[in-house]
Design a protein around this motif. Structure first.
Motif, mmCIF file in Angstrom:
data_model
loop_
_atom_site.group_PDB
_atom_site.id
_atom_site.type_symbol
_atom_site.label_atom_id
_atom_site.label_comp_id
_atom_site.label_asym_id
_atom_site.label_seq_id
_atom_site.Cartn_x
_atom_site.Cartn_y
_atom_site.Cartn_z
ATOM 1 N N LEU A 126 0.819 -1.211 0.000
ATOM 2 C CA LEU A 126 0.000 0.000 0.000
ATOM 3 C C LEU A 126 0.850 1.256 0.000
ATOM 4 C CD1 LEU A 126 -2.403 -1.142 2.860
ATOM 5 C CD2 LEU A 126 -2.813 -1.319 0.400
ATOM 6 N N VAL A 127 0.227 2.367 -0.378
ATOM 7 C CA VAL A 127 0.861 3.666 -0.205
ATOM 8 C C VAL A 127 0.250 4.249 1.073
ATOM 9 C CG1 VAL A 127 1.358 5.902 -1.260
ATOM 10 C CG2 VAL A 127 0.938 3.898 -2.711
ATOM 11 N N PRO A 128 1.027 4.324 2.152
ATOM 12 C CA PRO A 128 0.466 4.611 3.483
ATOM 13 C C PRO A 128 -0.257 5.956 3.593
ATOM 14 C CG PRO A 128 2.883 4.656 3.520
ATOM 15 C CD PRO A 128 2.481 4.089 2.190
ATOM 16 N N TYR A 129 0.254 6.993 2.884
ATOM 17 C CA TYR A 129 -0.341 8.325 3.052
ATOM 18 C C TYR A 129 -1.512 8.576 2.106
ATOM 19 C CZ TYR A 129 2.993 8.961 -0.725
ATOM 20 O OH TYR A 129 3.706 8.791 -1.872
ATOM 21 N N LEU A 130 -1.868 7.587 1.271
ATOM 22 C CA LEU A 130 -3.074 7.722 0.454
ATOM 23 C C LEU A 130 -4.246 7.101 1.197
ATOM 24 C CD1 LEU A 130 -1.880 6.829 -3.173
ATOM 25 C CD2 LEU A 130 -2.079 9.089 -2.105
ATOM 26 N N THR A 131 -5.457 7.501 0.832
ATOM 27 C CA THR A 131 -6.627 6.920 1.481
ATOM 28 C C THR A 131 -6.857 5.508 0.932
ATOM 29 O OG1 THR A 131 -8.210 7.646 -0.179
ATOM 30 C CG2 THR A 131 -7.749 9.195 1.621
ATOM 31 N N VAL A 132 -7.776 4.807 1.583
ATOM 32 C CA VAL A 132 -8.164 3.462 1.165
ATOM 33 C C VAL A 132 -8.605 3.480 -0.302
ATOM 34 C CG1 VAL A 132 -9.993 1.739 1.531
ATOM 35 C CG2 VAL A 132 -8.716 2.671 3.497
ATOM 36 N N ALA A 133 -9.505 4.397 -0.654
ATOM 37 C CA ALA A 133 -10.009 4.468 -2.026
ATOM 38 C C ALA A 133 -8.900 4.842 -3.010
ATOM 39 C CB ALA A 133 -11.158 5.488 -2.111
ATOM 40 N N GLU A 134 -8.011 5.765 -2.598
ATOM 41 C CA GLU A 134 -6.917 6.184 -3.494
ATOM 42 C C GLU A 134 -5.948 5.044 -3.772
ATOM 43 O OE1 GLU A 134 -6.847 10.933 -2.240
ATOM 44 O OE2 GLU A 134 -5.534 9.504 -1.213
ATOM 45 N N ASN A 135 -5.725 4.183 -2.774
ATOM 46 C CA ASN A 135 -4.856 3.033 -2.997
ATOM 47 C C ASN A 135 -5.418 2.125 -4.090
ATOM 48 O OD1 ASN A 135 -2.317 2.285 -1.248
ATOM 49 N ND2 ASN A 135 -3.639 3.552 0.060
ATOM 50 N N VAL A 136 -6.738 1.922 -4.070
ATOM 51 C CA VAL A 136 -7.356 1.086 -5.102
ATOM 52 C C VAL A 136 -7.297 1.790 -6.458
ATOM 53 C CG1 VAL A 136 -9.441 -0.170 -5.793
ATOM 54 C CG2 VAL A 136 -8.877 0.050 -3.367
ATOM 55 N N ALA A 137 -7.311 3.126 -6.427
ATOM 56 C CA ALA A 137 -7.291 3.896 -7.685
ATOM 57 C C ALA A 137 -5.945 3.802 -8.401
ATOM 58 C CB ALA A 137 -7.639 5.365 -7.405
ATOM 59 N N VAL A 138 -4.857 3.591 -7.638
ATOM 60 C CA VAL A 138 -3.515 3.618 -8.250
ATOM 61 C C VAL A 138 -3.377 2.659 -9.442
ATOM 62 C CG1 VAL A 138 -1.044 3.194 -7.856
ATOM 63 C CG2 VAL A 138 -2.365 4.527 -6.189
ATOM 64 N N PRO A 139 -3.636 1.343 -9.256
ATOM 65 C CA PRO A 139 -3.489 0.453 -10.419
ATOM 66 C C PRO A 139 -4.462 0.787 -11.553
ATOM 67 C CG PRO A 139 -4.346 -0.747 -8.509
ATOM 68 C CD PRO A 139 -3.958 0.603 -8.027
ATOM 69 N N LEU A 140 -5.621 1.354 -11.191
ATOM 70 C CA LEU A 140 -6.603 1.719 -12.221
ATOM 71 C C LEU A 140 -6.089 2.893 -13.055
ATOM 72 C CD1 LEU A 140 -9.718 1.336 -9.938
ATOM 73 C CD2 LEU A 140 -9.310 0.019 -12.031
ATOM 74 N N LEU A 141 -5.405 3.834 -12.382
ATOM 75 C CA LEU A 141 -4.821 4.975 -13.099
ATOM 76 C C LEU A 141 -3.697 4.492 -14.019
ATOM 77 C CD1 LEU A 141 -4.805 7.523 -10.143
ATOM 78 C CD2 LEU A 141 -6.069 7.801 -12.306
ATOM 79 N N LEU A 142 -2.952 3.495 -13.543
ATOM 80 C CA LEU A 142 -1.828 2.984 -14.340
ATOM 81 C C LEU A 142 -2.291 2.304 -15.627
ATOM 82 C CD1 LEU A 142 0.494 1.564 -11.533
ATOM 83 C CD2 LEU A 142 0.916 3.554 -12.983
ATOM 84 N N THR A 143 -3.510 1.769 -15.630
ATOM 85 C CA THR A 143 -4.008 1.166 -16.866
ATOM 86 C C THR A 143 -4.902 2.143 -17.636
ATOM 87 O OG1 THR A 143 -5.831 0.171 -15.615
ATOM 88 C CG2 THR A 143 -3.928 -1.245 -16.095
ATOM 89 N N PRO B 256 -10.975 4.962 -17.158
ATOM 90 C CA PRO B 256 -11.703 6.236 -17.041
ATOM 91 C C PRO B 256 -12.373 6.374 -15.670
ATOM 92 C CG PRO B 256 -12.826 4.760 -18.568
ATOM 93 C CD PRO B 256 -11.565 4.071 -18.153
ATOM 94 N N LEU B 257 -12.696 7.615 -15.306
ATOM 95 C CA LEU B 257 -13.224 7.927 -13.971
ATOM 96 C C LEU B 257 -14.382 7.018 -13.559
ATOM 97 C CD1 LEU B 257 -13.179 9.786 -11.490
ATOM 98 C CD2 LEU B 257 -14.783 11.285 -12.694
ATOM 99 N N ARG B 258 -15.328 6.803 -14.477
ATOM 100 C CA ARG B 258 -16.503 6.020 -14.110
ATOM 101 C C ARG B 258 -16.120 4.593 -13.723
ATOM 102 N NH1 ARG B 258 -21.548 5.735 -18.154
ATOM 103 N NH2 ARG B 258 -21.181 7.976 -18.119
ATOM 104 N N ARG B 259 -15.197 4.024 -14.508
ATOM 105 C CA ARG B 259 -14.715 2.666 -14.237
ATOM 106 C C ARG B 259 -13.968 2.636 -12.899
ATOM 107 N NH1 ARG B 259 -14.430 -2.716 -14.975
ATOM 108 N NH2 ARG B 259 -12.324 -3.526 -14.756
ATOM 109 N N ARG B 260 -13.169 3.678 -12.639
ATOM 110 C CA ARG B 260 -12.421 3.719 -11.377
ATOM 111 C C ARG B 260 -13.376 3.727 -10.194
ATOM 112 N NH1 ARG B 260 -9.208 7.889 -13.931
ATOM 113 N NH2 ARG B 260 -9.839 9.449 -12.392
ATOM 114 N N ARG B 261 -14.403 4.590 -10.280
ATOM 115 C CA ARG B 261 -15.386 4.678 -9.184
ATOM 116 C C ARG B 261 -16.073 3.340 -8.953
ATOM 117 N NH1 ARG B 261 -17.878 10.356 -10.500
ATOM 118 N NH2 ARG B 261 -16.408 11.670 -9.380
ATOM 119 N N LEU B 262 -16.436 2.685 -10.071
ATOM 120 C CA LEU B 262 -17.133 1.411 -9.973
ATOM 121 C C LEU B 262 -16.253 0.354 -9.309
ATOM 122 C CD1 LEU B 262 -19.620 -0.374 -10.832
ATOM 123 C CD2 LEU B 262 -18.274 -0.952 -12.870
#
Ligand code: ADP
Ligand code: MG
Length: 286
Positions: free
Chosen positions: A99-116, A119-125
């Motif tokens: 994990l990235v300790p200083y990111l929130t729970v949701a932001e940690n899940v967003a990281v791999p999604l951003l790397l691929t 889009p925002l809607r898919r990330r939220r889902l």
């Protein structure tokens, strides 16, 4: 692509300055899509080596390894990244490494999604879906470092699953957890596998075999035994594993009981093969 895992006669040799360490020596493994298996073995038996090969982090020295249709023996460096981002997810032993300790729970899940480039809607889902799965949706805005180590490993699973991989690899994920947190983590592994994702969990804790249907034991870099459990809590059936070359590891307690060393006699009976000490006598027939 379905997450089948096939290893045949897998060999991994680490070369350091003047020594060679054979970490895997002819390992065979077949895991069907959606299966949950535990790979159990003593420290140094080759569990982490197996996981890093399956994760595409290290190439095997010899033999075949295929994960979800990807041939890992000849995976070019530029495709390795794609494999790691989309096909496999992994959870490591050290909760902090996932994990990235200083990111929130949701932001940690967003990281791999951003790397691929999701889009925002898919990330939220995917954030909502994976946090729901691990039961941490209410903690979406908490900092990752504020979670307990059990919750951090659950979050690591959510991060690993963000890009919907077909295979989830976890190397000693419960090593730093108490038994209640370990139980929760295995509940999640079962749910993930029931949803069709192949899950391989390595551990040195033989008790884990009570929470999965199939446990594979590795000894000295080779698969040596399997326990199949038809129902949770039921007694498991023990099997030895014959490799592609016809080699078999006898259970150490059997070897000890007869004092077997070096040469042994192998005798074919009608429906069985008998292994006897070289100079031992055959027991009298009743
Ligand atoms: P486990 O995870 O079951 O404890 P490992 O796969 O870490 O086992 O290690 C298997 C063997 O390979 C051990 O003898 C270990 O010392 C050796 N080994 C693992 N990684 C390396 C490396 N990077 N360089 C040299 N030897 C290694
Ligand atoms: Mg290890």
């Amino acid at each position: 692509m379905s997450g089948r895992i096939v290893c045949r006669n897998l060999v991994k040799v680490y070369k350091t300055e003047d020594v060679e360490v054979v970490a895997l020596q002819g390992l065979d493994l077949l895991v069907e899509p959606g299966e949950l298996v535990a790979v159990v073995g003593a420290s140094g038996s080759g569990k982490s080596t197996l996981q890093s090969i399956l994760a595409g982090l290290e190439p095997p020295t010899a033999g075949a390894a295929e994960v979800a249709g990807w041939d890992l023996t000849s995976l070019p460096e530029r495709r390795r990244r794609e494999f790691r981002l989309r096909t496999v997810g992994f959870v490591w032993q050290q909760t902090a490494a996932n994990l990235v300790p200083y990111l929130t729970v949701a932001e940690n899940v967003a990281v791999p999604l951003l790397l691929t480039g999701a889009p925002l809607r898919r990330r939220r889902l995917r954030i909502a879906e994976t946090l729901e799965l691990i039961g941490l949706r209410e903690l979406a805005d908490a900092d990752a470092e504020s979670l307990s180590s059990g919750e951090q490993q659950l979050l690591a699973v959510a991060v690993a699953l963000a890009n919907s991989p077909s295979v989830l690899l976890a190397d000693e994920p419960t090593a730093e957890l108490d038994s209640e947190s370990s139980g929760r983590l295995f509940d999640v592994f079962r749910t993930v596998s029931a949803a069709g994702v192949t899950v391989v969990v390595t551990t040195h804790d033989p008790l884990v075999s009570t929470s999965v249907e199939r446990t594979i034991t590795i000894r000295d870099g080779r698969t040596s035994a399997e326990t199949i459990r038809r129902a949770a809590g039921a007694a498991g059936e023990e099997f030895a594993v014959l490799d592609a070359a016809g080699r078999l590891q006898l259970p150490p307690e059997y070897v000890q009981a007869l004092g077997l060393t070096g040469r042994v006699r192998v005798v074919l009976d009608e429906n069985s093969i008998e292994v006897r000490p070289e100079h031992g006598r055959r027991r009298a027939e009743p």
